[in-house]
Every structure is written in C-alpha cells, then in structure tokens.
Design an enzyme around this catalytic site. Structure first.
Site, short mmCIF file in Angstrom:
data_model
loop_
_atom_site.label_atom_id
_atom_site.label_comp_id
_atom_site.label_asym_id
_atom_site.label_seq_id
_atom_site.Cartn_x
_atom_site.Cartn_y
_atom_site.Cartn_z
N THR A 129 0.86 -1.19 0.00
CA THR A 129 0.00 0.00 0.00
C THR A 129 0.89 1.23 0.00
O THR A 129 1.67 1.43 0.93
CB THR A 129 -0.89 -0.01 1.26
OG1 THR A 129 -1.63 -1.23 1.26
CG2 THR A 129 -1.84 1.17 1.29
N GLY A 264 -17.47 -0.49 19.36
CA GLY A 264 -16.62 -1.00 20.44
C GLY A 264 -15.45 -0.08 20.66
O GLY A 264 -15.59 1.15 20.57
N CYS A 271 -2.91 -1.78 9.30
CA CYS A 271 -3.38 -1.16 8.05
C CYS A 271 -4.24 0.07 8.25
O CYS A 271 -3.81 1.18 7.92
CB CYS A 271 -4.15 -2.18 7.22
SG CYS A 271 -3.07 -3.44 6.54
#
Ligand code: UDX
Length: 447
Positions: A129, A264, A271
């Site tokens: 990425t 949560g 990532c």
C-alpha cells in the site's frame, strides 16, 4: 511454459501470496532480507499466526514430504532476478516515525535491489500500500536501473486481504485490481489470476494512480464506517439508546449493509490507522487536503474509544483512580484469529491503565509473545481464568471465540468483583448477568 513467480517480502501479505501462487500451480521463489524468516519458511513454518497458512505452505514448500515442491525461499536477489517472469513486491509500508506519511524505505530498497538483477524481460508487480504517485516514480526507476531497460515493466496490484482470512481472501479475492500501462502487463496478470477470474472474481483494469487509490480509499471507507457506528455509540450512551440494535436496524438497508458496523473500542492493526493517516498526508502534498479532513475526525473518534474504555474501567473500580486495583484484560491482538498486536486497541487500553497505576493482567489466545515483546511491563497470565483471578474488573477487548465460550459462573468464583466491560459488544450480556455479573457494553444501556 508456466510463468515463474517471485514474491519479495514474506510478512502476512507476502507469505500468503507466495503460498497461494504455488497453490494456483506456479513455480514460486520467495525472498526476504531476514535470514531467520527464510529458514522458518523453508521448513514449512510460518513466522506468524494465520489460520490455514501453515498447512498451505507445507503443501507446497520444496523438501517437505508429500509437498508439490513448487515453493522455495531465498535471500539472494540474484537468484530472484534469474528465476522470475513476474515479481510481486509485498514489503510493508509502515507509518513514518513522528509523521503521518508512509515510510517508503522498504519499497524503495526492494526496487533498488531487484532492478539491477533484471537481465531478462520481467513484470514487477507492486502489492504494497503506497501513496498515490509512487508507481509512476518506481516505473521510471525500474527502466533506469534494470539491465533490460524498458523490458522491465511495472504494474500495481493492491491487495485487500484481511488478517485471519488471508488464505481465503488471496485464493478467492472479491476483486482483482490491476494498474497497468501496457497490454502485455495486463495479459500477464490475467494469466497469473486466471483461476480466481475463472471462478468469478471481477478483474478491474485501471491506470497506476487509480489502482493505488483504490486501496487507500477502500480502507478509508472501512475506517469511516467503523467510526460512524462508534460515533452513534457515543450518542446512544448519551441518550440511553442501544447501538447494537441501531446497527442491526440500519444494516438491513442494503445501501448501508450490516458489515463493519460493530461498535466498540475501535479499529487498530497494521493497516487502517496508518493508511488513513498516510492518505491524509499524501492528499496534503497534492493540494487536496480539504477532501480528506473528515478522516481526521474518523481517526479522533477512533482514538477516543480507547480513552472511553479506560474511563469506563476507572468508573467500574470506584471512580477515582486505578491505584491498588486489579484489572483483567481479555485480548491483546487488534482482532481475533491473528497474533498481530500492531496498534492494538486492546493493548493500548491495557497500557493506559497500567501507566495510571492499575495492576493489569492480560491474556490472549495467540498474541502473548508479541504482546510481551511490545509491553513487557504488563502482567500476563496463561489463561482467561488466571487473568481474572482476583480482578476488580474484567475487560473484554478482543472478540476471540474462546472468550464468548467462557463460563461466567466459573470466572465469577475467582474474581474479586463481578464486573465485566465488553469493549467489543460480543459477549452474551444476559448470560453474564444471570451469573451475577454487572455487564456493561459500549453504546448500550446499563440495564
Ligand atoms: C484491513 C482491511 O479490511 C483489508 O481489506 C486490508 O487489506 C487491510 O486492512 P485488517 O487490518 O486485517 O484488514 O482488519 P479488519 O478486519 O479490517 O479490522 C480492522 C480493525 O477494525 C480491527 O481492529 C477490528 O477489530 C476493527 N473493527 C472491524 C471494528 O471495530 N468494527 C467492525 O465492525 C469491524
């Protein structure tokens, strides 16, 4: 002749990709600069926990009895250059120290080591990425440094695998995105992915910038979805609403969808957090920073969740401070079915409480080794039961199946106080309450 494939970098992404390529029938050579990793992989062992990966690896690593022998590993760039028709670059791109931007040093080093070895026509495929614009720069570098010149071509092929489902996601991807600049590159990649495409995986062909952007925008969307529901959790808490019911109800709308709406303590891992930050940094460089200012909010909603869990825990142990209080933390990894503790919300909460004077004991089914390495000063126990022994409050912070299957009656017998805080909205609250526990979950009424 079947294509010969190399995979550079053998982390979660590379190790899985290498094994998957062998499973698809190719001869594969994997490279890593860490010799210990290569030793392990060559013996069919995986340096991390990823369901199904060790089995897939052992099925193909040369030298293992009964294996196909199609998969080998090396530390030699020369060997890689001689072997491969298609080279996948799978090294990681962490966040730069002290900055939002992405650290490209591993990618840059991989390209500058590989390129001089390309003495025959080859396609180099970036999977890491990267900030948009990197592929164009790296393509120029390849042509300049490779002995074959323009016959060393680049393509960009982002990877969308989720940890915990890496094998399945790699063998049966929900889409394959390729950024290419020539028909030859597209043709080669169609050959590589013929099996999943034949099974119905969509094959999307784009230019370099779009391929790079697909990955960062997909992760930004996912992060936004999680922060959206966590923002709703904050409102639910203020208004006595129930975010779990709310998520169920809005999720029935197909345009919204029920997935990635679990409220949560928020997202973590190697990532999403760093990708949204690197995306903001890159947009700034491009003069498009205004387009992504909302990601700043997504990030801060997310980080606020960790602080909120610490406050809930402090409340639960009396409200003033954690001094002299025992806190059991169930979960250390950033998500279940992984041993990855990078930017883990669970460990972050555990660390904050520890730094505020609480005596924290952590248990995780697979993340103990990595957690100890990252936070050696926390207490650790060998089981959930041992972790909760004598605890003034129990925090459920990673939703492992093992924790859902715990017997609250048995745990209640060893704790000091029966209070459980569910940071993942994943436990069966009714069952815990029946066993005499005070059960509190984020974004839900106290009951
Ligand atoms: C992510 C992307 O999903 C994947 O496509 C990309 O290739 C890499 O980044 P991963 O980091 O493995 O994958 O984890 P993911 O399953 O996306 O979960 C990320 C975090 O979000 C975890 O901490 C998880 O607990 C949290 N999460 C996820 C929520 O808090 N709520 C949800 O509803 C879903």
């Amino acid at each position: 002749m079947a294509l010969k494939i190399t995979v550079i970098g053998t982390g979660y992404l590379g190790a899985t990709h290498a094994a998957a390529m062998a499973e698809l029938g190719f001869e594969v050579l994997g490279l890593d600069v860490v010799p210990e990793k290569i030793e392990m992989l060559s013996a069919g062992k995986v340096p991390m926990y990823e369901p199904g990966l060790e089995e897939l690896l052992a099925k193909h690593v040369a030298g293992i009895e009964g294996s196909s022998g199609r998969l080998r590993f090396t530390t030699s760039w020369e060997e890689i250059g001689e072997f491969g028709d298609v080279h996948f670059v799978c090294v990681n791109t962490p966040q730069k120290h002290g900055e939002y931007a992405c650290d490209m040093s591993y990618v840059d080093r991989a390209f500058s080591s590989l390129a001089p070895q390309l003495k025959r026509p080859a396609l180099v495929v970036g999977k890491s990425t990267v900030p948009v614009g990197s592929a164009a720069r790296l393509a120029a570098l390849l042509t300049e440094l490779a002995p074959v010149g323009p016959d060393a071509e680049l393509a960009w092929n982002p990877e969308f695998l989720r940890e915990g489902f890496a094998v399945q996601d790699t063998l049966h991807p929900d889409r394959i995105v390729v950024g290419v600049e020539s028909e030859r590159a597209e043709k080669l990649l169609r050959e590589v992915y013929a099996t999943p495409v034949g099974e119905g995986s969509p094959f999307v062909v784009t230019g370099f910038p779009t391929a790079e952007l697909v990955k960062t925008s997909a992760n930004s969307f996912l992060a936004t979805k999680i922060s959206f529901i966590n923002a709703m959790a904050e409102v639910c808490e203020a208004a006595d609403g129930d975010v779990v019911k709310l998520a169920e109800a809005i999720g029935y709308d197909e345009r919204i969808g029920a997935k990635f709406l679990r409220a949560g303590i928020g997202f973590g891992g190697g990532c999403l957090p760093k990708d949204i930050r690197a995306f903001m940094a890159r947009a700034g460089e491009l003069g498009a920073d205004q387009a992504l200012t909302f990601l700043r909010e997504v990030d801060s909603i997310n980080m606020r969740r960790r602080g909120h869990m610490v406050e809930l825990a402090r409340d639960a142990v009396g409200g003033d401070s954690f001094l002299g209080k025992r806190v059991a933390v169930l979960g250390a990894t950033f998500k279940p079915d992984s041993d990855d503790v990078r930017d883990s919300p669970a460990l972050n909460v555990a660390g904050q409480i520890h730094l505020q004077g609480g005596q924290v004991t952590v248990y995780d089914p697979k993340g103990m080794v990595n957690a100890r390495r990252l936070f050696p000063t926390l207490g650790y126990a060998d089981s959930a039961l041992e972790a909760v022994r004598g605890a003034d409050v129990v925090l459920h912070l990673t939703e492992w199946r093992e924790f859902r299957e715990l017997d609250p009656v048995a745990l209640g017998e060893v704790t000091s106080s029966r209070t459980v805080l569910d940071g993942r909205n994943a436990l069966d609250g009714a069952k815990w309450r029946e066993a005499g526990w005070t059960y509190r979950a984020m974004g839900r009424p106290r009951a």
